[in-house]
Design a protein around this motif. Structure first.
Motif: not given
Length: 322
Positions: A142-143, A155-157, A172-174, A258-259
């Protein structure tokens, strides 16, 4: 190691209600630190250079795991004032990973930081079923970043762990990114699921997954945020673009998270933020029992300090939640 460097949970210790900049992030973390950070294979001059700044700031109390001779040479190169009592002697990469994880499991370290260690081996050690730090969640990077002219953190990932995540992994990432947003004081983050267009196209799996994740959010399977997608990047950033595409949504010019659909899109987006938009950032890997500071060799000491601060605040948030 004593408990004097333990991540603070003292009564009255508070982070800012809403953290809107990286400066506020670092200042908020200072109020909670220092965190005892186990640095795995710590003979990395760049990592030690960042610790030389983070330690007097009250963010970090490093525990340097690895070969003493290698660490001493790297410390000399980085100008890091090495203390012998901070060294934990191990032999080889595997031993350093195991020892650092044991320090966390035994309560002698708060956080983990990657030194000169292979990322794949480190992740494998963290996910070890018997001796690792796994939870029921996926690991993901997570950035947190800021760019000129937008007065808030975003945030982005995920640009580091999952190459082509499945729908379940994206969920899960979200959730991981939402948790980090909550740690920053964003009560109900607005989350955009990025794709190349705004319609579901069966030939474009990213659009199908985005629509499914939105439905999971509406039906309570992903909580604590508002999800929208699929959306191309221009819609959440530009009201003009949203109006021309006849899209009305609360995420327009107000997106918090942002995903990205895969690691390539996330990595390209992150580099564009840094080099085209002159952005600044900090990043961690979450999903384990403690945050992991794991960054590219190309990151600046400032980015590493931001990342340590982010890890410290996320750890504090997780402890309060539990």
């Amino acid at each position: 190691m004593t408990d004097s460097g333990r991540l603070s949970n003292r009564p009255g210790m508070r982070i800012l209600r809403l953290i809107r900049s990286l400066n506020e992030l670092v200042n908020g973390a200072k109020a909670l630190g220092p965190a005892r950070i186990a640095v795995i294979e710590a003979h990395d001059p760049d990592v030690l250079e960042s610790l030389a700044q983070a330690e007097p700031m009250g963010l970090a109390k490093p525990i340097l795991v690895g070969s003493p001779s290698k660490i001493e040479a790297a410390a000399k190169k980085a100008g890091y004032p090495l203390r012998q009592e901070a060294l934990v002697v191990t032999t080889g990469e595997e031993g350093s990973i195991r020892q650092a994880i044991d320090l966390v499991r035994e309560g002698r370290a708060d956080l983990l930081m990657k030194g000169k260690v292979t990322t794949a081996n480190l992740v494998r050690g963290i996910l070890d079923k018997e001796r690792g730090l796994r939870t029921g969640s996926q690991l993901s990077q997570v950035i947190v970043f800021q760019v000129p002219h937008i007065p808030r953190l975003m945030i982005m990932t995920d640009g580091a762990i999952h190459i082509a995540p499945t729908l379940a992994q994206k969920a899960d990432i979200t959730r991981n990114a939402i948790m980090v947003a909550h740690a920053l004081g964003i009560a109900e983050p607005k989350v955009v699921l990025l794709a190349a267009l705004e319609f579901v196209n069966p030939d474009m799996p990213a659009t199908v997954d985005a629509a499914a994740l939105v439905q999971m959010n509406r039906r309570g399977q992903i909580n604590g945020a508002y999800l929208e997608g699929p959306l191309a990047l221009d819609v959440p950033l530009s009201r003009f673009a949203a109006e021309r595409k006849n899209i009305q949504s609360p995420v327009v010019e107000a997106t918090d998270v942002f995903i990205a659909p895969d690691i390539e899109a996330a990595n390209i987006l992150y580099r564009a933020i840094l080099y085209f938009a002159q952005g600044k950032s900090g990043g961690i890997v979450v999903g384990a029992k403690v945050p992991l500071v794991l960054l590219s060799r190309a990151e600046t000491p400032e980015t590493k300090i931001n990342s340590i601060a982010l890890a410290l605040l996320v750890q504090y948030h997780q402890r309060r939640a539990n």
